[in-house]
Design an enzyme around this catalytic site. Sequence first.
Site, PDB file in Angstrom:
ATOM      1  N   CYS A 271       0.815  -1.229   0.000  1.00 19.95           N
ATOM      2  CA  CYS A 271       0.000   0.000   0.000  1.00 19.95           C
ATOM      3  C   CYS A 271       0.845   1.274   0.000  1.00 19.95           C
ATOM      4  O   CYS A 271       0.617   2.184  -0.811  1.00 19.95           O
ATOM      5  CB  CYS A 271      -0.982  -0.010   1.174  1.00 19.95           C
ATOM      6  SG  CYS A 271      -0.232   0.074   2.813  1.00 19.95           S
ATOM      7  N   HIS A 319      -2.547   1.301   6.931  1.00 13.93           N
ATOM      8  CA  HIS A 319      -2.924   1.218   5.512  1.00 13.93           C
ATOM      9  C   HIS A 319      -3.083   2.620   4.952  1.00 13.93           C
ATOM     10  O   HIS A 319      -3.394   3.568   5.677  1.00 13.93           O
ATOM     11  CB  HIS A 319      -4.227   0.428   5.343  1.00 13.93           C
ATOM     12  CG  HIS A 319      -4.519   0.079   3.913  1.00 13.93           C
ATOM     13  ND1 HIS A 319      -3.784  -0.846   3.209  1.00 13.93           N
ATOM     14  CD2 HIS A 319      -5.460   0.548   3.043  1.00 13.93           C
ATOM     15  CE1 HIS A 319      -4.264  -0.951   1.967  1.00 13.93           C
ATOM     16  NE2 HIS A 319      -5.273  -0.104   1.848  1.00 13.93           N
ATOM     17  N   HIS A 331      -5.733   1.951  -4.254  1.00 11.14           N
ATOM     18  CA  HIS A 331      -4.863   1.388  -3.214  1.00 11.14           C
ATOM     19  C   HIS A 331      -4.465  -0.051  -3.563  1.00 11.14           C
ATOM     20  O   HIS A 331      -5.070  -0.685  -4.430  1.00 11.14           O
ATOM     21  CB  HIS A 331      -5.543   1.439  -1.840  1.00 11.14           C
ATOM     22  CG  HIS A 331      -6.665   0.457  -1.660  1.00 11.14           C
ATOM     23  ND1 HIS A 331      -6.895  -0.201  -0.461  1.00 11.14           N
ATOM     24  CD2 HIS A 331      -7.623   0.005  -2.523  1.00 11.14           C
ATOM     25  CE1 HIS A 331      -7.952  -1.000  -0.606  1.00 11.14           C
ATOM     26  NE2 HIS A 331      -8.411  -0.885  -1.821  1.00 11.14           N
TER      27      HIS A 331
END
Length: 357
Positions: A271, A319, A331
């Site tokens: 990510c 994240h 993402h």
Amino acid sequence: MNRRHCASAAITLVCALTVLIAPGQAFAEPAQPSPSDARSAAAKAPKKSLEEVRKEIDDLYRKAGAATDAYNLAEEKAEKQSGEIVKLARATVVGQSRIAELKSQAGAQAREQYRTGGLPPGAQLMLSDDPQLFLDGVNRVREGQQAAQGVLGELTRTQQDLETYTKDASTNWKKLEANRVKQAKAKKKINAQIAAAKKLESRLKKEERARLLKLEQEAAYKQQTAWLSSGALKDINREASARGKEAVAFATAQIGKPYVWGAEGPRSYDCSGLTSQAWLAAGRPIPRTSQEQWRLLPHIAIKDMRPGDLIIYHSDASHVGMYIGDGAIIHAPRPGRNVTLAGAGSMQILGVVRPDK
């Protein structure tokens, strides 16, 4: 007599039983359940619902994501320390070479004094009766003294610098080794969490895995709908900056590439690998990990966000996704999934940061 004998036997039996069941006493191993008993117990155990399995898998991947951040940060620090050690090594070589030159100069001055009977040429001129020669001698003595002091002063400073380089190199080596240990621990944890998640998924039948994906999508849709219903998107209509547009273009071009923990492209990403590389492509280097991005980049109110901003998720900032407008992000979700579009509110939002503020 018979009754007394029976009563005595009964008392003896009771006493024996009392000893056998007394706390802390163990005289016989408990009987082990047979394989058929174990199978029967397993059959009676309540089976987890697919939704419970989904949440368990999601939790495992989130923990793996947090460990990935720890790994990436340790790797980044290790690279920095390795670079510092290389710089110090080069500076040490230059310093050692300069010390050799200075010692050679000091030796030449000493030999010259020896050849002239301990007096430098300027001092000999000072003994002259000629006034001009005398003045020339004074100046040359001063110059010689200053040169000698300069050589010795630089030699001392260079030696001190070398001592500092050595200490700094030793400190960086210790930090480097500590970060390598952190990397190894994080890697072990990541692999364990991913293996556990894959094991859970592997137990599911093909139709259950398809249903699991659908449940993931439904859960994300439910969160996104709730986020939109809150009015969060109402005032979000700002244009991206020039660099923000470049970052979004880069991220968009990576859609479909697989998630791989620790990856920074070009074939795969995690990510924060995706977001850091997108902004690097836009000419703005940013921290490598989502936690460092959250810690170091300027925070922006959700109502003020624009395409290119980064949305940090979960309470541990484990994240990150890039906002691209219209309530959506790009993402890299997790192992087993590809870089994709998702609702900006489909996960728990911690906050928003702006790399080019």
